[in-house]
Design a protein around this motif. Structure first.
Motif, PDB file in Angstrom:
ATOM      1  N   UNK A 158       0.972  41.324 -27.204  1.00  0.00           N
ATOM      2  CA  UNK A 158       1.595  40.700 -25.883  1.00  0.00           C
ATOM      3  C   UNK A 158       0.627  39.522 -25.685  1.00  0.00           C
ATOM      4  N   UNK A 161       1.738  36.645 -27.245  1.00  0.00           N
ATOM      5  CA  UNK A 161       2.769  35.936 -26.806  1.00  0.00           C
ATOM      6  C   UNK A 161       2.523  35.196 -25.281  1.00  0.00           C
ATOM      7  N   UNK A 162       1.547  35.728 -24.716  1.00  0.00           N
ATOM      8  CA  UNK A 162       1.059  34.894 -23.385  1.00  0.00           C
ATOM      9  C   UNK A 162       0.146  33.759 -23.823  1.00  0.00           C
ATOM     10  N   UNK A 165       2.281  29.887 -26.066  1.00  0.00           N
ATOM     11  CA  UNK A 165       2.581  29.184 -25.205  1.00  0.00           C
ATOM     12  C   UNK A 165       1.659  28.112 -24.391  1.00  0.00           C
ATOM     13  N   UNK A 168       0.230  25.200 -26.481  1.00  0.00           N
ATOM     14  CA  UNK A 168       1.215  24.177 -26.850  1.00  0.00           C
ATOM     15  C   UNK A 168       0.449  22.840 -26.472  1.00  0.00           C
TER      16      UNK A 168
ATOM     17  N   UNK C 132       9.936  25.677 -25.060  1.00  0.00           N
ATOM     18  CA  UNK C 132       8.836  26.285 -24.467  1.00  0.00           C
ATOM     19  C   UNK C 132       8.872  26.928 -23.175  1.00  0.00           C
ATOM     20  N   UNK C 136       7.732  30.844 -22.158  1.00  0.00           N
ATOM     21  CA  UNK C 136       6.697  31.242 -21.036  1.00  0.00           C
ATOM     22  C   UNK C 136       7.657  32.170 -20.322  1.00  0.00           C
ATOM     23  N   UNK C 138       9.469  34.642 -21.369  1.00  0.00           N
ATOM     24  CA  UNK C 138       9.409  35.747 -22.394  1.00  0.00           C
ATOM     25  C   UNK C 138       8.158  36.415 -21.992  1.00  0.00           C
ATOM     26  N   UNK C 139       6.884  35.441 -22.149  1.00  0.00           N
ATOM     27  CA  UNK C 139       5.587  36.008 -21.841  1.00  0.00           C
ATOM     28  C   UNK C 139       5.505  36.633 -20.582  1.00  0.00           C
ATOM     29  N   UNK C 140       5.899  36.172 -19.728  1.00  0.00           N
ATOM     30  CA  UNK C 140       5.955  36.455 -18.050  1.00  0.00           C
ATOM     31  C   UNK C 140       6.684  37.899 -18.129  1.00  0.00           C
TER      32      UNK C 140
END
Lengths: 218, 218, 242
Positions: A158, A161-162, A165, A168, C132, C136, C138-140
């Protein structure tokens, strides 16, 4: 504060995993990419800046979950939160310790791997400069990701995944510095933007990280 | 120094477990919390120590006055006994003295890495941290777990010395410590009666939806 | 009476229940009229042919993809500052809707790009930014799913939304810097030569209104569902305690 930094560095040294794993991973990326892409020097030279930055970024990511996980498991994090120092300071120190055992060694190793990837001559200096300026942002942002997922089972995946992004802008400006440097172009703009991200993240993100740790310990 | 707690309510996982809790604890005294498993002893102690927010009520001392010791001791296995304690001493702005090591019978173990200690020895190390914290109010959650009779004796002596020095102690424990200074507080009368489950469920749903859950959800 | 009254779940349920048909029906009507008008009753573009008509889905979806994140930012702030549970649940409810809007914008962008640019995917700054943004989302969403305690999850996702917003904007500029792009300018901008004809503008506006209403309806519906799910959970917890 200084005691915490010394303790974290000492723990990283004694546990062994700290330096070694991230550096080995970085090396592996630099070896695997030519194996996948082919040995042609022209192609490798073209992609070297990006590959080196991505390799450093992933190597950094690999060790993020150690920032808080061990302290959470053995109860130290509870005690650090109740200790007489601001939690924002604690998370900043933790990010600094993480940078000293991953970001900094990665920066020093990067030129060697640049040789493997046929990085053009003028690029080496900019590679080191960009990593030196940019990897602290990776540690600070990563500390925030680690703070969000501390105490979660399967938190590692997880966290990637956080965090990815959020990486970037750092990646884009960092790789851009090397790309431009390797071609002999002016690197001022991306380098300043990269420095801006690092400074901004170091100044503001600890507040978010500390808030996330407090929320997770409740 | 006196801890006065008035009308305190604490919650675990969004569910209120204790409410209307009032007591006071003055310098030189100890208070032992009693109550069946799950009543909220740990939650209460963590709330007092500032690790989680109180749902309601007030307390007269800030968390900075308290030294918290939970189920986990916050011991780093790769650091030696002395290094572990020196770290917490530095964090709290004190120094580690031989008297502290002596009080918990750790002098002979000072240079041993903490990972080689037995469970009871680790617990003694965890309790020695209270002595270097220099904080007046000890907040202890099951402090005697895995201690043998002799070690419990050491612990009681340490508490007694702390009380004699003007400190106070609040602890949850099931065994009789033979501590004359200790009063007992039974938590059973303060068990929450089911209100205040979760903001969303109760904050606004006091009367149910349009005359009861069945009306709206049937 | 202040607006915060509606932060009370009971009041919110009552109001949103009454409001829902008044949003959903106009949404369906606006979309039906707007899309039929746009797809079948407008002339083909002299350069882009009928391909251009995907604009009636692409632009409104892209608009709502960004607006949904903005709404999550506002509701997250309200949760952090005023701790209204409905606000946190509305943010949670909006995320998957926003993610789907982003996906629609990406897919329609690819479909549009294929005949125009000759490729299904181009690393154009706008498309890349949306990709992008999708990450974001997806993560949230993943963070909401991963944290078992609802209040902790609401707090953590709100902090992530705040930080993520800053980084999303940074990424947008970084991506612009990284590639100047093939994408045409903002579709409604009045740049000379790129001006859009009224025959396209009117159905496009209608589609945008339709998508906005659809978004509101979906978020209301999903927030209601979240509130009910939480209520059930609380009732079960109460039963266990009793």
């Amino acid at each position: 504060m200084r005691a915490l930094l010394i303790r974290d560095l000492r723990l990283a040294m004694r546990a062994g995993g700290g330096f070694g794993l991230a550096l080995s991973f970085f090396l592996l990326v630099a070896v695997l990419v030519p194996l996948g892409v082919g040995p042609e020097a022209r192609v490798l030279a073209l992609i070297a800046p990006g590959i080196l930055w991505i390799g450093a970024l992933l190597a950094c990511l690999l060790s993020l979950d150690r920032i808080f996980a061990l302290d959470f498991e053995d109860g130290s994090l509870d005690l650090l939160v109740t200790a007489p120092m601001p939690l924002e300071g604690v998370v900043s120190i933790k990010a600094l310790a993480h940078w000293l055992v991953t970001g900094l060694p990665l920066t020093l190793l990067a030129p060697v791997l640049g040789v493997l990837l046929h990085l053009p001559g003028p690029g080496y200096g900019w590679l080191v400069v960009s990593l030196l300026v940019g990897t602290p942002a990776l540690s600070v942002i990563g500390t925030f990701g680690a703070a969000l997922t501390v105490g979660l089972r399967r938190g590692g995946l997880l966290m990637s995944l956080l965090v990815l992004p959020l990486y970037v802008p750092t990646l884009i400006f960092g790789a851009e510095v090397v790309k431009r440097g390797a071609l002999g172009f002016d690197t001022t703009t991306p380098l300043l933007l990269l420095a801006g991200i690092t400074l901004g993240a170091a100044a503001l993100l600890p507040f978010a990280s500390a808030a996330a740790v407090r929320i997770n310990l409740r | 120094m006196e801890l006065v707690v008035r009308d305190l309510a604490v919650a675990r996982g969004g569910v209120r477990v204790l409410e209307g809790l009032s007591f006071s604890l003055s310098a030189g005294r100890a208070l032992v919390l009693r109550g069946p498993n799950g009543i909220g002893k740990t939650t209460l102690l963590r709330t007092l120590a500032g690790l989680q927010r109180a749902e309601a009520g007030e307390m007269s001392l800030p968390p900075e006055a308290m030294a918290y010791a939970g189920h986990a001791d916050g011991i780093k296995p790769t650091l030696s006994v002395a290094e572990n304690l020196e770290f917490w001493a530095a964090v709290h702005g004190t120094v580690l003295t031989g008297a502290v090591l002596g009080a918990m019978d750790l002098a002979a173990l000072a240079d041993r890495p903490a990972q080689s200690l037995s469970a009871g020895q680790k617990r003694r190390l965890g309790l020695a941290r209270l002595l270097v914290s220099g904080r007046p109010l000890w907040v202890l959650d099951e402090p005697t777990i895995s201690l043998d009779a002799a070690s419990v004796g050491l612990f009681v002596a340490a508490v007694r010395a702390h009380l004699a020095g003007g400190g106070a102690a609040l602890m949850a424990t099931h065994i009789d410590l033979g501590l004359a200074e200790a009063a007992v507080l039974d938590l059973a009368p303060f068990r929450a009666t089911g209100g205040g489950f979760d903001g969303i469920a109760d904050g606004g749903f006091g009367g149910g939806f349009d005359g009861g859950p069945a009306g709206a959800f049937g | 009476m202040s607006i915060w009254e509606y932060a009370n779940p009971v009041k919110f349920m009552r109001l949103s229940g009454a409001l829902l048909p008044w949003v959903a029906i106009p949404a369906a009507a606006a979309l039906a009229v707007g899309l039929v008008w746009g797809f079948f009753l407008t002339p083909d573009d002299f350069r882009q042919g009928s391909t251009v008509k995907i604009i009636f889905v692409h632009v409104p979806a892209a608009l709502m993809a960004v607006n949904a994140w903005f709404m999550m930012l506002v509701t997250s702030l309200i949760w952090l500052i005023r701790r209204h549970h409905v606000s946190a649940l509305a943010a949670r409810a909006a995320a998957p809707v926003g993610a789907v809007m982003t996906l629609i914008a990406l897919i329609t962008g690819a479909v549009w790009g294929q005949p125009m640019w000759g490729t299904w995917w181009a690393w154009d700054p706008r498309l890349t930014s949306f990709l992008i943004l999708f990450l974001f989302y997806l993560g949230y969403i993943a963070l909401w799913e991963a944290v078992p305690d609802p209040e902790t999850a609401a707090d953590l996702t709100s902090v992530l939304c705040l930080v993520g917003s800053v980084f999303a904007v940074l990424s947008r500029y970084a991506v612009n810097f990284w590639n100047q792009g093939l994408h045409q300018g903002a579709s409604l901008s009045v740049a000379p030569g790129e001006r859009m004809d009224m025959t396209y503008k009117l159905p496009l506006y209608l589609c945008m209104v339709g998508f906005a209403l659809l978004f509101v309806a979906l978020v209301l519906l999903r927030t209601r569902t979240e509130i009910r799910a939480r209520r059930i959970k609380a009732l079960l917890a109460r039963e266990r305690m009793a």
